[in-house]
Design a protein around this motif. Structure first.
Motif, PDB file in Angstrom:
ATOM      1  N   UNK A 153       4.245 -14.290  -1.412  1.00  0.00           N
ATOM      2  CA  UNK A 153       4.794 -13.265  -0.972  1.00  0.00           C
ATOM      3  C   UNK A 153       2.225 -12.744  -0.983  1.00  0.00           C
ATOM      4  N   UNK A 154       2.147 -12.889  -1.782  1.00  0.00           N
ATOM      5  CA  UNK A 154       0.865 -12.795  -1.759  1.00  0.00           C
ATOM      6  C   UNK A 154       0.159 -12.671  -0.733  1.00  0.00           C
ATOM      7  N   UNK A 155       0.026 -14.477  -0.525  1.00  0.00           N
ATOM      8  CA  UNK A 155      -0.572 -14.316   1.051  1.00  0.00           C
ATOM      9  C   UNK A 155      -0.273 -13.242   2.304  1.00  0.00           C
ATOM     10  N   UNK A 156       1.207 -13.439   1.943  1.00  0.00           N
ATOM     11  CA  UNK A 156       2.107 -12.392   3.469  1.00  0.00           C
ATOM     12  C   UNK A 156       1.329 -11.526   3.567  1.00  0.00           C
ATOM     13  N   UNK A 157       1.104 -10.616   2.184  1.00  0.00           N
ATOM     14  CA  UNK A 157       0.608  -9.065   1.783  1.00  0.00           C
ATOM     15  C   UNK A 157      -0.331  -9.378   2.195  1.00  0.00           C
ATOM     16  N   UNK A 158      -1.905  -9.677   2.325  1.00  0.00           N
ATOM     17  CA  UNK A 158      -3.161 -10.027   2.503  1.00  0.00           C
ATOM     18  C   UNK A 158      -2.928 -10.065   3.703  1.00  0.00           C
ATOM     19  N   UNK A 159      -1.664 -11.024   4.342  1.00  0.00           N
ATOM     20  CA  UNK A 159      -1.986 -10.958   6.114  1.00  0.00           C
ATOM     21  C   UNK A 159      -1.892  -9.819   6.906  1.00  0.00           C
ATOM     22  N   UNK A 160      -0.756  -9.587   6.215  1.00  0.00           N
ATOM     23  CA  UNK A 160      -0.037  -8.660   6.998  1.00  0.00           C
ATOM     24  C   UNK A 160      -0.840  -7.208   6.962  1.00  0.00           C
ATOM     25  N   UNK A 161      -1.950  -6.745   5.723  1.00  0.00           N
ATOM     26  CA  UNK A 161      -2.826  -5.534   5.595  1.00  0.00           C
ATOM     27  C   UNK A 161      -3.750  -6.200   6.620  1.00  0.00           C
ATOM     28  N   UNK A 187      -5.807  -3.452   9.859  1.00  0.00           N
ATOM     29  CA  UNK A 187      -6.952  -3.280   9.597  1.00  0.00           C
ATOM     30  C   UNK A 187      -7.186  -3.392  10.636  1.00  0.00           C
ATOM     31  N   UNK A 188      -7.306  -4.650  11.177  1.00  0.00           N
ATOM     32  CA  UNK A 188      -7.742  -5.644  12.929  1.00  0.00           C
ATOM     33  C   UNK A 188      -7.329  -4.566  12.997  1.00  0.00           C
ATOM     34  N   UNK A 189      -6.316  -4.122  13.563  1.00  0.00           N
ATOM     35  CA  UNK A 189      -5.253  -3.510  14.427  1.00  0.00           C
ATOM     36  C   UNK A 189      -5.550  -2.229  15.308  1.00  0.00           C
ATOM     37  N   UNK A 190      -6.064  -1.059  13.730  1.00  0.00           N
ATOM     38  CA  UNK A 190      -6.452   0.077  14.116  1.00  0.00           C
ATOM     39  C   UNK A 190      -8.067  -0.133  14.605  1.00  0.00           C
ATOM     40  N   UNK A 191      -8.564  -0.537  13.759  1.00  0.00           N
ATOM     41  CA  UNK A 191     -10.145  -0.593  13.924  1.00  0.00           C
ATOM     42  C   UNK A 191      -9.845  -1.206  15.728  1.00  0.00           C
ATOM     43  N   UNK A 192      -9.197  -1.987  15.968  1.00  0.00           N
ATOM     44  CA  UNK A 192      -9.466  -2.651  17.952  1.00  0.00           C
ATOM     45  C   UNK A 192      -8.303  -1.871  19.025  1.00  0.00           C
ATOM     46  N   UNK A 193      -7.400  -0.818  18.372  1.00  0.00           N
ATOM     47  CA  UNK A 193      -6.870   0.245  19.062  1.00  0.00           C
ATOM     48  C   UNK A 193      -8.134   1.036  19.123  1.00  0.00           C
ATOM     49  N   UNK A 238      -0.540   5.003   6.075  1.00  0.00           N
ATOM     50  CA  UNK A 238       1.691   5.473   4.972  1.00  0.00           C
ATOM     51  C   UNK A 238       1.788   3.826   5.765  1.00  0.00           C
ATOM     52  N   UNK A 239       1.288   3.145   6.882  1.00  0.00           N
ATOM     53  CA  UNK A 239       1.885   1.467   7.528  1.00  0.00           C
ATOM     54  C   UNK A 239       2.055   0.730   5.755  1.00  0.00           C
ATOM     55  N   UNK A 240       0.163   0.270   5.427  1.00  0.00           N
ATOM     56  CA  UNK A 240       0.209   0.314   3.873  1.00  0.00           C
ATOM     57  C   UNK A 240       1.155   0.119   2.580  1.00  0.00           C
ATOM     58  N   UNK A 241       1.021   1.301   2.661  1.00  0.00           N
ATOM     59  CA  UNK A 241       2.314   2.289   1.572  1.00  0.00           C
ATOM     60  C   UNK A 241       3.371   1.791   1.145  1.00  0.00           C
ATOM     61  N   UNK A 242       4.243   2.411   2.210  1.00  0.00           N
ATOM     62  CA  UNK A 242       5.616   1.773   3.124  1.00  0.00           C
ATOM     63  C   UNK A 242       6.186  -0.361   2.997  1.00  0.00           C
ATOM     64  N   UNK A 243       4.884  -0.444   3.174  1.00  0.00           N
ATOM     65  CA  UNK A 243       4.987  -2.550   2.818  1.00  0.00           C
ATOM     66  C   UNK A 243       4.558  -2.161   1.598  1.00  0.00           C
ATOM     67  N   UNK A 244       3.742  -1.965   1.258  1.00  0.00           N
ATOM     68  CA  UNK A 244       3.541  -1.878  -0.754  1.00  0.00           C
ATOM     69  C   UNK A 244       4.808  -1.491  -1.467  1.00  0.00           C
ATOM     70  N   UNK A 245       4.848  -0.198  -1.265  1.00  0.00           N
ATOM     71  CA  UNK A 245       5.833   0.024  -2.792  1.00  0.00           C
ATOM     72  C   UNK A 245       6.824  -0.051  -1.914  1.00  0.00           C
ATOM     73  N   UNK A 246       7.447  -0.755  -0.628  1.00  0.00           N
ATOM     74  CA  UNK A 246       9.462  -0.067  -0.232  1.00  0.00           C
ATOM     75  C   UNK A 246       9.710  -1.849  -0.435  1.00  0.00           C
ATOM     76  N   UNK A 267     -10.187   0.808   4.239  1.00  0.00           N
ATOM     77  CA  UNK A 267     -10.862  -0.330   3.783  1.00  0.00           C
ATOM     78  C   UNK A 267     -10.797  -0.049   2.104  1.00  0.00           C
ATOM     79  N   UNK A 268     -10.951   0.854   2.166  1.00  0.00           N
ATOM     80  CA  UNK A 268     -11.276   1.021   0.296  1.00  0.00           C
ATOM     81  C   UNK A 268      -9.268   0.963  -0.256  1.00  0.00           C
ATOM     82  N   UNK A 269      -8.698   1.745   0.090  1.00  0.00           N
ATOM     83  CA  UNK A 269      -6.804   1.809  -0.182  1.00  0.00           C
ATOM     84  C   UNK A 269      -6.870   0.174   0.015  1.00  0.00           C
ATOM     85  N   UNK A 270      -6.877  -0.178   1.566  1.00  0.00           N
ATOM     86  CA  UNK A 270      -6.578  -0.965   1.191  1.00  0.00           C
ATOM     87  C   UNK A 270      -7.102  -2.208   0.605  1.00  0.00           C
TER      88      UNK A 270
END
Length: 443
Positions: free
Chosen positions: A184-192, A196-202, A245-253, A387-390
Motif C-alpha cells: 500500500x505504501x509503494x502504491x501510494x508513492x507511485x500514484x502520488x 505530480x509528474x502529470x501536473x508538471x507535464x500538462x 485534491x486528487x491526493x487528498x481524496x486518495x489519501x484520506x478516502x 510538492x510540499x503537500x505531496x
C-alpha cells in the motif's frame, strides 16, 4: 502548440504511465527477466565460481565469498519467494480461505473467524505434542549458518519459522500483513508521484495562456499581468489544485482507512492468538503444580507427567517470546521498506523525467527547462506548494502503525515466567519437605 511538442508530451506521458505500471508490478518484471536470463547466467556463474548459497546444517558454516554476496544485491529481486516464506512452506489453503482481501488499488486484509487452528484447550494429547516439540527445541542446537544472499531480518524470520512450526499460521499471517502494508505504501508513492509528474507535464504542454481566456491586462500596483499571464496563472492554479485534491481524496478516502484496518486486524489477531496461548500456558502451569497431589502411583508416569507439564510451560513461553520477536521483525521491515519507497520511488520518477527530457531534447528539440521558465513564478510557487503537500502526505504514510499497541495483548512479560517457574519448583519443594518431615517424624 507545434507537432514536436505534441509528440514530446505524448512520449513523456507514456513514459510516466509505463513507469507507473512497472513500479506497481514490483518484482514481477524482475522475476520474469530472471527466468529468461537464467539459462545464460547460471553457466556463467558456475564458470566464475558464483554458486547458489544454501542453508548449512547444524554445526557447520558455508563459506561466504564476495561473488555470492555481491550477486545477492541483484539476484534476490528476481526470487519469487523470500527465505522466510520458504521456511514457512506451502499448504496454507485453510488460512487463505479465512482471509478476506478488500479493495481495488489499496488493500486491507480481514481475518475471518476460524482462521486460528491452534486448539482451544490444552488437552493431554495436545500437551504430549507440545512436549515433543518443546523437548526438540530446548535440546536443539543454535544454527549459526546463514545465507549471505538474504537480508538479515529475512534470515531471522526464517529461523523463527523453522524453530516453531506450531505457529506457522500466525507467522504466515504476520508476513502477509507486512507485504500488504508495504504494498500500500509503494502504491501510494507511485500514484502520488504520477499525479505530480502529470501536473508538471500538462503544464509544460498546454499552459500557454490560451486555453483559459481572461480579460486583461490587470495591474496590481507595480505588477502588471497580461491576459496571457493571467491565463497561465489560472491554468496553473486549477491544475495544481486538482492534483492536491486528487491526493487528498486518495489519501484520506482510500489509503488511510485501508492501512488503519490492516494494523487493527494485525493487532486484534495478535491479541486473540496470544490469548489462546496464554490459556494453554496457565493450564500447563496449573497442571505442573498439581502433579504431586494427583492419584498417580507409578513413579515413571509421575516423573513423565512432571516433565511434560514443566516442558509445556517453557515451550509455550518461548513461542510467545519469538512470536513477539517476529512482530518486531516485520515492524522493522515495514518501516524500513516504506522508507525506501518514500525516497527511491519519487527519485526514480525524477530521474526518468530528466532522462526523457534529455532524450527528447536531442530528438525533437523539446526543452523542458525553457518551457518551465516560461510558465512564470506563479506556477513555480504553486508547484512547490503541491510538492510540499505531496511530501507531507508521504511523510505520514505509516502513521497508522500507532494502531499496534503491545499493551493490548498478553505478551511474554505478562507471563511472569520466572515467578511461575519459581512457584512450580517451590510447590515441589514444599511437598518433598512435607513428606520428608512426616516420614522422619514417624521414625
Amino acid at each position: 502548440m507545434n507537432e514536436a511538442n505534441t509528440v514530446s508530451g505524448l512520449i513523456l506521458l507514456v513514459g510516466i504511465g509505463l513507469l507507473f505500471v512497472l513500479v506497481l508490478a514490483r518484482q514481477i518484471p524482475l522475476q520474469l527477466l530472471g527466468r529468461i536470463t537464467a539459462p545464460i547466467f547460471r553457466p556463467l556463474g558456475k564458470l566464475l565460481g558464483i554458486k547458489a548459497i544454501t542453508r548449512a546444517g547444524p554445526g557447520s558454516v558455508r563459506p561466504a565469498h564476495m561473488g555470492p554476496s555481491a550477486w545477492a544485491a541483484l539476484s534476490r529481486a528476481a526470487r519469487a519467494r523470500t527465505e522466510t516464506e520458504t521456511a514457512l512452506g506451502e499448504d496454507f489453503d485453510h488460512e487463505k480461505k479465512h482471509l478476506k482481501q478488500n479493495g481495488f488499488l489499496f488493500h486491507w486484509t480481514g481475518v475471518e473467524g476460524g482462521y486460528i487452528r491452534t486448539p482451544g484447550e490444552l488437552t493431554h494429547e495436545v500437551a504430549e505434542d507440545y512436549y515433543r516439540q518443546g523437548a526438540e527445541f530446548l535440546n536443539g542446537r543454535v544454527k549459526i549458518s546463514a545465507n549471505p544472499e538474504n537480508l538479515y531480518e529475512d534470515e531471522e524470520g526464517a529461523v523463527i519459522a523453522e524453530y516453531f512450526p506450531a505457529d506457522r499460521e500466525c507467522l504466515y499471517l504476520l508476513n502477509a500483513m507486512r507485504k500488504t502494508i508495504n504494498s500500500n505504501v509503494r502504491k501510494l508513492t507511485v500514484v502520488f508521484s504520477t499525479i505530480i509528474a502529470t501536473v508538471l507535464i500538462i503544464n509544460l504542454l498546454y499552459n500557454d495562456g490560451t486555453l483559459i481566456d481572461l480579460p486583461g491586462p490587470i495591474s496590481l500596483g507595480p505588477l502588471t499581468m497580461s491576459a496571457r499571464d493571467m491565463g497561465q496563472a489560472a491554468f496553473a492554479a486549477l491544475s495544481t489544485l486538482g492534483g492536491a485534491f486528487a491526493m487528498w481524496i486518495i489519501y484520506f478516502m482510500e489509503y488511510v482507512p485501508y492501512q488503519r484496518n490492516n494494523f487493527r486486524e494485525l493487532s486484534n489477531f495478535m491479541t486473540r492468538y496470544l490469548a489462546r496461548l496464554n490459556d494453554h500456558f496457565r493450564t500447563a502451569e496449573g497442571q505442573a503444580k498439581s502433579v504431586t497431589v494427583g492419584q498417580e502411583q507409578d513413579p515413571a508416569k509421575f516423573a513423565h507427567s512432571a516433565r511434560m507439564w514443566h516442558t509445556n510451560v517453557l515451550w509455550i513461553a518461548q513461542r510467545i517470546f519469538f512470536i513477539e520477536s517476529f512482530v518486531r521483525n516485520i515492524m522493522f521491515q515495514m518501516l524500513r521498506n516504506s522508507g525506501y519507497y518514500l525516497v527511491f520511488v519519487p527519485l526514480l520518477f525524477t530521474v526518468v523525467l530528466a532522462m526523457l527530457n534529455l532524450g527528447l531534447g536531442q530528438w525533437t528539440g523539446f526543452d523542458a527547462g525553457a518551457k518551465l521558465a516560461d510558465l512564470g513564478v506563479i506556477f513555480l510557487i504553486l508547484f512547490v506548494v503541491l510538492v510540499s503537500i505531496y511530501a507531507g502526505f508521504l511523510r505520514r504514510s505509516m502513521a497508522s502503525i500507532d494502531e499496534i499497541d503491545q499493551d493490548e495483548w498478553i505478551g511474554f512479560d505478562s507471563l511472569q515466567l520466572e515467578h511461575v517457574l519459581g512457584s512450580i519448583v517451590g510447590k515441589y519443594a514444599e511437598d518433598v519437605g512435607y513428606w520428608k518431615n512426616r516420614i522422619s517424624g514417624g521414625i
